[in-house]
Write an enzyme that holds these catalytic residues in place. Structure first.
Site, PDB file in Angstrom:
ATOM      1  N   ASP A  20     -33.012  14.331 -11.662  1.00 26.26           N
ATOM      2  CA  ASP A  20     -34.330  14.370 -12.306  1.00 26.26           C
ATOM      3  C   ASP A  20     -34.809  12.993 -12.756  1.00 26.26           C
ATOM      4  O   ASP A  20     -34.017  12.066 -12.946  1.00 26.26           O
ATOM      5  CB  ASP A  20     -34.278  15.283 -13.541  1.00 26.26           C
ATOM      6  CG  ASP A  20     -34.237  16.763 -13.163  1.00 26.26           C
ATOM      7  OD1 ASP A  20     -33.990  17.070 -11.989  1.00 26.26           O
ATOM      8  OD2 ASP A  20     -34.444  17.584 -14.062  1.00 26.26           O
ATOM      9  N   ASP A  21     -36.113  12.925 -12.960  1.00 25.32           N
ATOM     10  CA  ASP A  21     -36.783  11.813 -13.666  1.00 25.32           C
ATOM     11  C   ASP A  21     -36.888  10.513 -12.869  1.00 25.32           C
ATOM     12  O   ASP A  21     -37.314   9.496 -13.411  1.00 25.32           O
ATOM     13  CB  ASP A  21     -36.137  11.503 -15.025  1.00 25.32           C
ATOM     14  CG  ASP A  21     -36.175  12.679 -15.989  1.00 25.32           C
ATOM     15  OD1 ASP A  21     -36.693  13.739 -15.607  1.00 25.32           O
ATOM     16  OD2 ASP A  21     -35.669  12.536 -17.107  1.00 25.32           O
ATOM     17  N   HIS A  70     -41.770  17.214 -10.856  1.00 26.89           N
ATOM     18  CA  HIS A  70     -41.289  17.310 -12.250  1.00 26.89           C
ATOM     19  C   HIS A  70     -42.398  16.837 -13.205  1.00 26.89           C
ATOM     20  O   HIS A  70     -42.103  16.344 -14.277  1.00 26.89           O
ATOM     21  CB  HIS A  70     -40.030  16.450 -12.365  1.00 26.89           C
ATOM     22  CG  HIS A  70     -39.174  16.678 -13.570  1.00 26.89           C
ATOM     23  ND1 HIS A  70     -38.862  17.925 -14.065  1.00 26.89           N
ATOM     24  CD2 HIS A  70     -38.514  15.797 -14.378  1.00 26.89           C
ATOM     25  CE1 HIS A  70     -38.063  17.784 -15.118  1.00 26.89           C
ATOM     26  NE2 HIS A  70     -37.847  16.510 -15.335  1.00 26.89           N
ATOM     27  N   HIS A  74     -43.897  13.622 -17.692  1.00 17.79           N
ATOM     28  CA  HIS A  74     -42.799  14.174 -18.501  1.00 17.79           C
ATOM     29  C   HIS A  74     -43.133  14.178 -20.002  1.00 17.79           C
ATOM     30  O   HIS A  74     -42.290  14.506 -20.840  1.00 17.79           O
ATOM     31  CB  HIS A  74     -41.510  13.376 -18.266  1.00 17.79           C
ATOM     32  CG  HIS A  74     -40.240  14.158 -18.398  1.00 17.79           C
ATOM     33  ND1 HIS A  74     -39.754  14.632 -19.604  1.00 17.79           N
ATOM     34  CD2 HIS A  74     -39.341  14.535 -17.467  1.00 17.79           C
ATOM     35  CE1 HIS A  74     -38.606  15.257 -19.384  1.00 17.79           C
ATOM     36  NE2 HIS A  74     -38.336  15.220 -18.103  1.00 17.79           N
ATOM     37  N   HIS A 171     -29.357  12.934 -13.848  1.00 17.97           N
ATOM     38  CA  HIS A 171     -30.599  12.164 -13.828  1.00 17.97           C
ATOM     39  C   HIS A 171     -30.463  10.896 -12.990  1.00 17.97           C
ATOM     40  O   HIS A 171     -29.384  10.326 -12.884  1.00 17.97           O
ATOM     41  CB  HIS A 171     -31.012  11.780 -15.248  1.00 17.97           C
ATOM     42  CG  HIS A 171     -31.424  12.959 -16.072  1.00 17.97           C
ATOM     43  ND1 HIS A 171     -30.505  13.803 -16.658  1.00 17.97           N
ATOM     44  CD2 HIS A 171     -32.649  13.449 -16.380  1.00 17.97           C
ATOM     45  CE1 HIS A 171     -31.152  14.773 -17.303  1.00 17.97           C
ATOM     46  NE2 HIS A 171     -32.453  14.587 -17.152  1.00 17.97           N
TER      47      HIS A 171
END
Ligand SMILES: [Zn+2]
Length: 211
Positions: A20-21, A70, A74, A171
């Site tokens: 993620d991210d 995503h 965020h 991540h």
């Protein structure tokens, strides 16, 4: 050491690795590792990071991995307004589409997980045809700072005790948290040795949802 497996709910030994991210400066290392072991994974990217690293988005796709959405920023504030939320999702989708020259799969992960999302955001993401996926194995590299050994144990124990198909969350972007990144290769090797195969998430896959 003898290992006893329990697969009551999963006939196949499959595991999904998700990052993620990103994409960010750690992503090339992750991609190199996935290539070395000839496995695929899923990247739940942020539009804001893709804008800074467009070549990595193309590389993720060209090397056969799944490109997930995503949101753009965020920012927790995305949940305060459902139209802001879906705009962030669409902006990321459109950016990806332009970069890879085709429609990306509609696979989505809610920032902080679907259990932290609003009912309205869950409804709108489904109304827009997205499949959302959470996780059931977590390397704790969000709020905490696990050592490589700890991250390794979390992954292996998490997969082995998983009641459902394991979806591992780690991540890309962790400036000061190198443990999970260091643990990634040992995790891949150990799970392969234990007979697991790695898959990328597809739009139709029914996997863990926390809400
Ligand atoms: Zn995230």
């Amino acid at each position: 050491m003898a290992t006893k497996f329990s697969y009551d709910n999963c006939m196949d030994k499959i595991v999904y690795l998700t990052f993620d991210d990103g994409p960010d400066k750690n992503t090339p290392y992750i991609l190199d590792l996935l290539k070395k072991y000839n496995i695929n994974a899923t990247f739940f990217n942020l539009g804001i990071q893709e804008e800074k690293n467009p070549e990595l988005v193309k590389r993720i796709v060209s090397e056969g991995h799944s490109l997930g959405n995503h949101t753009w920023s965020h920012d927790p504030a995305i949940y305060t307004n459902v139209s802001t939320f879906i705009q962030e999702v669409k902006k990321t989708f459109d950016f990806q589409k332009k970069l890879i020259d085709m429609e990306p799969d509609k696979i989505f992960r809610f920032p902080f997980g679907s259990n932290k999302a609003t009912k309205e955001s869950i409804k709108i993401i489904q109304d827009h045809g997205y499949n959302y996926i959470d996780w059931n194995v977590y390397l704790q590299d969000g709020s905490r700072n696990p050592s490589a050994q700890k991250a390794f144990e979390l992954a292996i124990n998490g997969v082995e005790t998983c009641k459902d198909t394991p979806v591992i969350l780690t991540h890309c972007e962790r400036e000061d948290k190198t443990g999970p990144l260091e643990a990634l290769e040992p995790i891949i090797v150990e799970l392969k040795n234990r007979g697991y195969s790695f898959k990328r998430i597809k739009q139709t896959d029914k996997l863990i949802r926390l809400n």
